[in-house]
Scaffold this active site. Structure first.
Site, PDB file in Angstrom:
ATOM      1  N   ASP A 156       4.386  14.838   0.856  1.00 14.11           N
ATOM      2  CA  ASP A 156       4.790  13.270   1.314  1.00 14.11           C
ATOM      3  C   ASP A 156       6.249  13.611   1.481  1.00 14.11           C
ATOM      4  OD1 ASP A 156       5.423  10.565   1.118  1.00 14.11           O
ATOM      5  OD2 ASP A 156       3.304  10.364   0.947  1.00 14.11           O
ATOM      6  N   HIS A 194       9.098   7.387  -0.050  1.00 16.81           N
ATOM      7  CA  HIS A 194       7.673   7.015   0.154  1.00 16.81           C
ATOM      8  C   HIS A 194       6.906   7.800  -0.888  1.00 16.81           C
ATOM      9  CE1 HIS A 194       3.792   7.465   2.405  1.00 16.81           C
ATOM     10  NE2 HIS A 194       4.220   6.196   2.514  1.00 16.81           N
ATOM     11  N   SER A 416      -0.914   3.711   3.173  1.00 20.60           N
ATOM     12  CA  SER A 416      -0.318   4.577   2.284  1.00 20.60           C
ATOM     13  C   SER A 416      -0.458   4.194   0.856  1.00 20.60           C
ATOM     14  CB  SER A 416       1.175   4.883   2.232  1.00 20.60           C
ATOM     15  OG  SER A 416       1.420   5.489   3.696  1.00 20.60           O
TER      16      SER A 416
END
Length: 591
Positions: A156, A194, A416
């Site tokens: 990520d 994120h 996600s």
């Protein structure tokens, strides 16, 4: 957060004319049936979207080359002699990532050892009541499982060393390994914000929210170890080669850190069959090595640009049949699952070109609170989503008040966020029984998935536009993840568990499962249609059809018209680089 689509900015350069000339012939590939296209792809060896891929300022193009064999020293020597600059050696897919002069493409096309050449495409992110909704709290109480000893690779935007990712004693981090695959940027912290959020859903232990917050924010496997493999930059973007290199590293480090699960809350559009796609080949290598790969479905379920009503919008590598592809639901503010509904932005199947049944499962992904990465792009730009602490006073006395630490948690939405819930559930299953294979884990999850959904629901975006969702096999797969049910199940898969392919009959308007990928998907106790999918999930509405048929005449395909059908069931590449629109940037999920 948003599973943004690939945005390729074509540079205006004279080189682009030569580049387009070399590749004008490949555009015809988009009109060829998938089996023939795959064959032509092998013959010509050049991906169709190379024709429109941007040329770098130095006259090179970034590509991934897959060879027919493990590349030898001579291959690297030949590439260097022709001006090629090696970015990553990708042995797990018999390939390498290069920046090469445009003229070298013609040479690669004719090289007998080259199997396929594709652009080094851009990947983007796919982005409380979530744990009770999937019975994670019951599983924790019943089995006492918390992911101890299991390594989860988070591929990520990096992972900030948050307090909630420390050991229970607070004396050390559970981020046991970190590496950046971003050229020129060795930092492994999270500049985008994120990956930290994803890691918290996976393994946050709620340390900073024990007091001073309305609830304690904990992950599904709060004592699992995190392997932080950074591939996305401060804007949430990264290339195929970076993702493949990270997957390759996870495989290499599997034994060292007991990496049994990879979480991929990212993706991009589909440009070729999964059998040729280099990222799909990388996840297949991880699956073959015994690692469970969990991938976000994408956030394009609202898209109706081509009359498909959000169908056929699954992103790569979620189109690979051997990974677990996850769609998103919303808990609607309650811990129980009876009122939960699918998020309208969750991408739907079947997959383009290969027509694989996806997603495999759904899990909560709407307005999920998890860890913040201080100073990151998301935390700084979406301040309205940051969770503020509260002040509590002991016995109501002003002199005995305390306020929780600020800047620790934020709220994001998307597939996600649903993906790490499933990935962490896999870690709990492995902790309970380390002998489980990726196929058995996938099979148990899908067979035990809750199938009590309604026939349809509506979702609304920030502009109050409504989106209709029909609860069929291409919208919610086998159903809603049930962690407790998966932990109780004892079925064992010996023949693999790839997601089935669907065949559409244009004459009758009916679609049927294909068992060609694996005998596991036959009418056995493991994958019998009525057991795994459930009639309400297979049929969507109230249609009563034979067990071999997925959908009948009164299906949504009848509403999409000829154009929609030709895209969903066609064998051409139709989604343009910027065509699929999911959630609006910064949107706080949906009501």
């Amino acid at each position: 957060m948003k599973f943004d689509q690939l945005k390729l900015v074509t540079k205006q350069s004279p080189l682009r004319l030569r580049f387009f000339y070399l590749f004008s012939f490949v555009m015809a590939l988009t009109l060829v049936p998938v089996t023939a296209q795959a064959e032509i792809g092998r013959q010509h060896k050049l991906a169709a979207d190379l024709a429109n891929f941007p040329v770098n300022a130095d006259g090179t193009v970034s590509v991934i080359i897959q060879f027919n064999q493990t590349p030898r020293a001579q291959h690297f020597t030949d590439m260097a002699a022709r001006g090629g600059k090696l970015k990553f050696s990708l042995d797990r897919i018999n390939g390498a990532a290069y920046r090469i002069p445009v003229r070298v493409l013609a040479w690669l096309q004719n090289h007998p050892d080259v199997a396929y050449v594709s652009p080094d495409r851009v990947n983007k992110i796919a982005s409380d009541d979530d744990i009770p909704a999937v019975t994670g709290d019951v599983a924790r109480q019943q089995y006492g499982l918390d992911g101890t000893g299991v390594g989860i690779a988070v591929i990520d935007s990096g992972v900030f060393n948050h307090d909630d990712l420390q050991k229970a004693t607070g004396t050390g981090s559970r981020i046991v390994y970190s590496e950046s695959f971003i050229p020129g940027d060795p930092s492994t912290s999270d500049a985008y914000g994120h990956g930290t959020h994803v890691a918290g859903i996976l393994a946050g232990n709620g340390r900073d929210s024990q007091s001073g917050y309305s609830v304690q924010y904990m992950g599904v496997a709060p004592n699992a170890n995190i392997i932080n493999l950074r591939v996305l930059d401060a804007n949430g973007a990264g290339t195929d080669s970076q993702v493949i290199a990270a997957i390759q590293r996870a495989i290499q480090l599997k034994a060292t850190y007991n990496i049994r699960v990879i979480n991929l809350s990212l993706g991009r559009n589909i440009y070729e069959s999964y059998t040729l796609d280099p990222v799909c080949q990388a996840v297949e290598a991880a699956w073959k090595s015994g690692i469970v790969v969990v991938v976000a479905a994408g956030n394009a379920g609202r898209n109706n640009d081509f009359g498909t009503q959000g169908y056929a919008t699954i992103q790569a590598p979620g189109n690979d049949p051997n990974v677990i592809t996850v769609g998103a639901t919303k808990t609607n503010g309650t811990p129980g699952r009876l009122d939960d509904t699918v998020a309208s932005y969750s991408s739907k199947g079947p997959t383009l070109l290969d027509h694989v049944v996806k997603p495999d499962l759904v899990a909560p992904g709407n307005r999920i609170v998890s860890l913040s990465a201080p100073g990151s792009t998301l935390v700084a730009s979406l301040t309205n989503l940051n969770i503020q602490p509260i002040t509590t006073c002991l016995l109501g006395l002003p002199g005995n008040c305390s306020t929780g630490p600020s800047g620790k948690y934020t709220r994001l939405s998307g597939t996600s966020m649903a993906t790490p819930i499933v990935a962490a559930a896999a870690a709990l299953m492995i902790q309970k029984d380390p002998t489980l294979t990726p196929d058995t884990i996938k099979a148990r999850m899908m067979k035990t998935a809750w199938k009590g959904y309604p026939g349809s629901s509506w979702g609304y975006d920030v502009y109050n536009r409504g989106y209709f969702s029909q609860y069929d096999v291409f919208t919610i797969g086998a159903g809603y993840l049930d962690i407790y049910g998966a932990l109780k199940n004892t079925d064992v898969v010996t023949g693999g568990a790839p997601s089935p392919v669907v065949n559409f009959n244009t004459v009758t308007g009916k679609a049927t499962f294909s068992n060609s990928l694996s005998v596991t998907w036959g009418n056995s106790i493991v994958w019998g249609n009525s057991i795994v999918w459930g009639n309400s999930i297979v049929w969507g509405g109230n249609a009563v059809l034979s067990d071999s048929i997925v959908w009948g005449d009164s299906i949504i395909w009848g509403q999409t018209g000829i154009a929609g059908n030709s895209i969903i069931w066609g064998n051409s590449i139709v989604w343009g680089a910027d065509s699929i629109i999911g959630m609006s940037e910064g949107e706080d999920g949906e009501d």
